[in-house]
Design a protein around this motif. Structure first.
Motif, PDB file in Angstrom:
ATOM      1  N   ARG A   8       9.385 -94.822 109.318  1.00  0.00           N
ATOM      2  CA  ARG A   8      10.294 -94.266 109.007  1.00  0.00           C
ATOM      3  C   ARG A   8      11.302 -93.744 110.353  1.00  0.00           C
ATOM      4  O   ARG A   8      12.421 -93.820 111.326  1.00  0.00           O
ATOM      5  CB  ARG A   8      10.608 -93.169 107.739  1.00  0.00           C
ATOM      6  N   LEU A   9       9.851 -92.881 110.856  1.00  0.00           N
ATOM      7  CA  LEU A   9      10.574 -92.550 112.317  1.00  0.00           C
ATOM      8  C   LEU A   9      10.897 -93.886 113.275  1.00  0.00           C
ATOM      9  O   LEU A   9      11.116 -93.250 114.245  1.00  0.00           O
ATOM     10  CB  LEU A   9       9.131 -92.407 112.890  1.00  0.00           C
ATOM     11  N   ALA A  10      10.108 -94.861 113.644  1.00  0.00           N
ATOM     12  CA  ALA A  10      10.440 -95.927 114.321  1.00  0.00           C
ATOM     13  C   ALA A  10      11.705 -96.020 114.194  1.00  0.00           C
ATOM     14  O   ALA A  10      12.805 -96.550 115.331  1.00  0.00           O
ATOM     15  CB  ALA A  10       9.146 -97.564 114.334  1.00  0.00           C
ATOM     16  N   GLY A  14      15.244 -96.050 116.565  1.00  0.00           N
ATOM     17  CA  GLY A  14      15.398 -96.923 117.275  1.00  0.00           C
ATOM     18  C   GLY A  14      17.262 -97.133 117.423  1.00  0.00           C
ATOM     19  O   GLY A  14      18.341 -97.021 117.721  1.00  0.00           O
ATOM     20  N   ILE A  15      17.582 -96.091 115.811  1.00  0.00           N
ATOM     21  CA  ILE A  15      19.347 -96.355 115.235  1.00  0.00           C
ATOM     22  C   ILE A  15      20.352 -94.805 116.614  1.00  0.00           C
ATOM     23  O   ILE A  15      20.672 -95.080 116.420  1.00  0.00           O
ATOM     24  CB  ILE A  15      19.509 -95.133 113.721  1.00  0.00           C
ATOM     25  N   LEU A  16      18.704 -94.114 116.470  1.00  0.00           N
ATOM     26  CA  LEU A  16      19.720 -93.332 117.887  1.00  0.00           C
ATOM     27  C   LEU A  16      19.447 -93.598 119.101  1.00  0.00           C
ATOM     28  O   LEU A  16      20.775 -93.475 119.779  1.00  0.00           O
ATOM     29  CB  LEU A  16      18.488 -92.269 117.547  1.00  0.00           C
ATOM     30  N   TYR A  17      18.805 -94.269 119.474  1.00  0.00           N
ATOM     31  CA  TYR A  17      18.958 -95.843 120.633  1.00  0.00           C
ATOM     32  C   TYR A  17      19.693 -96.625 120.595  1.00  0.00           C
ATOM     33  O   TYR A  17      20.602 -96.530 121.394  1.00  0.00           O
ATOM     34  CB  TYR A  17      17.566 -95.671 121.472  1.00  0.00           C
ATOM     35  N   SER A  18      20.181 -96.787 119.638  1.00  0.00           N
ATOM     36  CA  SER A  18      21.165 -98.020 120.199  1.00  0.00           C
ATOM     37  C   SER A  18      22.043 -97.481 119.730  1.00  0.00           C
ATOM     38  O   SER A  18      23.375 -98.325 120.123  1.00  0.00           O
ATOM     39  CB  SER A  18      20.621 -99.881 118.537  1.00  0.00           C
ATOM     40  N   SER A  19      22.111 -96.256 118.620  1.00  0.00           N
ATOM     41  CA  SER A  19      23.647 -96.072 118.902  1.00  0.00           C
ATOM     42  C   SER A  19      24.247 -95.399 119.856  1.00  0.00           C
ATOM     43  O   SER A  19      25.171 -95.145 120.186  1.00  0.00           O
ATOM     44  CB  SER A  19      23.572 -94.707 117.764  1.00  0.00           C
ATOM     45  N   ALA A  20      23.646 -94.800 120.640  1.00  0.00           N
ATOM     46  CA  ALA A  20      23.607 -94.184 121.549  1.00  0.00           C
ATOM     47  C   ALA A  20      23.582 -95.502 122.987  1.00  0.00           C
ATOM     48  O   ALA A  20      24.698 -95.002 123.833  1.00  0.00           O
ATOM     49  CB  ALA A  20      22.649 -93.493 122.918  1.00  0.00           C
ATOM     50  N   GLY A  21      23.753 -96.541 122.946  1.00  0.00           N
ATOM     51  CA  GLY A  21      24.303 -97.387 124.044  1.00  0.00           C
ATOM     52  C   GLY A  21      25.118 -98.337 123.181  1.00  0.00           C
ATOM     53  O   GLY A  21      26.701 -97.598 124.363  1.00  0.00           O
ATOM     54  N   PHE A  22      25.560 -97.743 121.822  1.00  0.00           N
ATOM     55  CA  PHE A  22      26.904 -98.411 122.110  1.00  0.00           C
ATOM     56  C   PHE A  22      27.796 -97.194 122.129  1.00  0.00           C
ATOM     57  O   PHE A  22      28.933 -97.667 122.906  1.00  0.00           O
ATOM     58  CB  PHE A  22      26.727 -98.959 119.767  1.00  0.00           C
ATOM     59  N   TYR A 198      14.546-102.810 119.156  1.00  0.00           N
ATOM     60  CA  TYR A 198      12.562-103.071 119.218  1.00  0.00           C
ATOM     61  C   TYR A 198      11.954-102.161 118.064  1.00  0.00           C
ATOM     62  O   TYR A 198      11.326-102.585 117.680  1.00  0.00           O
ATOM     63  CB  TYR A 198      11.834-102.815 120.806  1.00  0.00           C
ATOM     64  N   LEU A 199      12.595-101.021 118.072  1.00  0.00           N
ATOM     65  CA  LEU A 199      11.375 -99.990 117.595  1.00  0.00           C
ATOM     66  C   LEU A 199      12.397-100.186 115.765  1.00  0.00           C
ATOM     67  O   LEU A 199      11.629-100.186 114.499  1.00  0.00           O
ATOM     68  CB  LEU A 199      12.643 -97.953 117.705  1.00  0.00           C
ATOM     69  N   LEU A 200      13.567-100.760 115.715  1.00  0.00           N
ATOM     70  CA  LEU A 200      13.797-101.219 115.020  1.00  0.00           C
ATOM     71  C   LEU A 200      13.176-103.010 114.169  1.00  0.00           C
ATOM     72  O   LEU A 200      13.188-102.841 112.847  1.00  0.00           O
ATOM     73  CB  LEU A 200      15.026-101.012 114.485  1.00  0.00           C
ATOM     74  N   ALA A 201      12.750-103.202 114.857  1.00  0.00           N
ATOM     75  CA  ALA A 201      12.154-104.740 114.048  1.00  0.00           C
ATOM     76  C   ALA A 201      10.968-103.971 113.388  1.00  0.00           C
ATOM     77  O   ALA A 201       9.882-103.305 113.559  1.00  0.00           O
ATOM     78  CB  ALA A 201      11.804-105.361 114.890  1.00  0.00           C
ATOM     79  N   PRO A 202      10.967-104.775 111.903  1.00  0.00           N
ATOM     80  CA  PRO A 202      10.011-104.560 111.093  1.00  0.00           C
ATOM     81  C   PRO A 202       8.701-105.023 111.716  1.00  0.00           C
ATOM     82  O   PRO A 202       8.293-106.365 112.289  1.00  0.00           O
ATOM     83  CB  PRO A 202       9.971-105.716 109.674  1.00  0.00           C
ATOM     84  N   GLY A 203       7.428-104.072 111.632  1.00  0.00           N
ATOM     85  CA  GLY A 203       6.286-104.437 112.424  1.00  0.00           C
ATOM     86  C   GLY A 203       6.190-104.497 113.493  1.00  0.00           C
ATOM     87  O   GLY A 203       5.000-105.014 114.328  1.00  0.00           O
TER      88      GLY A 203
END
Length: 233
Positions: A8-10, A14-22, A198-203
């Motif tokens: 969940r932390l990953a 991942g959502i926070l960083y990809s959202s910042a880029g967008f 990368y962070l959102l990718a499962p595993g």
């Protein structure tokens, strides 16, 4: 296997960083489209001119300034939250410090736009620590992404040095200070999207360390699955 909490932390990071880029990419593009035509804005100008030009003229044009400043405020808040999530995920002090300063620099650019005196200082914080964040991620991620991240960070730093040389740099003479600045900023914006993915990718895998999450997960797995004793002859 990562624990459910770490997964969940990953995902949150991942959502926070990809959202910042967008937000950064679309905010800058939108502010550029709303810059008054009669001002003849070009990509040879500094990106910060969207929020306000350098003193003593300090020209502020609307609505581009409002869009740009709001973009930086939102992106800065997302990046600061992402830095906290990275600390919870990786427990890496260096990464936490540089990512926090990256977020703080972006936020301060929104507070102190280009027409204010502190702007050059806060913009430099954002530039330097954005690149250092991409470089520091090398310590906690796995190949091939860790090498991509390192390359992006180094590219951004090289472009930053070229921009600081001003007219002494042949690159600045060729594409202007604004063109060089975009080589500083846009690789980082793309990196934010890649890092978020990368962070959102499962595993997703992390570089093992003595005290990092990978080591903890490995230790937990070792206790949960003890090796069978091999009888000695």
């Amino acid at each position: 296997m990562l624990t459910p909490i770490r997964r969940r932390l990953a995902a949150v990071a991942g959502i926070l960083y990809s959202s910042a880029g967008f937000v950064l990419l679309m905010g800058i593009i939108t502010a550029e489209t709303k810059y008054p035509v009669f001002r003849h804005y070009t990509t040879r100008q500094e990106i910060s001119d969207l929020g306000g030009t350098k003193p003593p003229h300090g020209l502020v044009t609307q609505p581009s300034a409002m869009i740009f400043d709001t973009t930086m405020l939102i992106a800065g808040a997302l990046l600061l939250a992402g830095a906290f999530a990275l600390w919870q995920l990786y427990r890496n002090r260096l990464l936490t410090v540089v990512s926090t300063l990256f977020g703080a620099g972006a936020l301060l650019v929104g507070i102190f736009p280009g027409n204010t005196t502190p702007h050059p200082f806060v913009a430099m914080i954002a530039f330097v620590f954005s690149a250092l964040t991409a470089i520091s991620v090398f310590r906690v991620t796995s190949a091939p992404f860790r090498f991509m991240s390192l390359a992006v960070g180094l590219l951004s730093l090289v472009a930053l040095v070229a921009s600081m040389l001003g007219d002494n740099s042949p690159i600045v003479k060729s594409i202007g200070i604004g063109g060089v600045e975009r080589w500083v900023v846009f690789p980082i914006i793309l990196w934010l999207a890649f890092f978020g993915g990368y962070l959102l990718a499962p595993g997703h895998r992390r570089q093992p360390g003595r005290h990092g999450p990978a080591a903890v997960d490995r230790s937990t797995r070792a206790h949960a699955e003890p090796r069978a004793a091999v009888p000695t002859p």
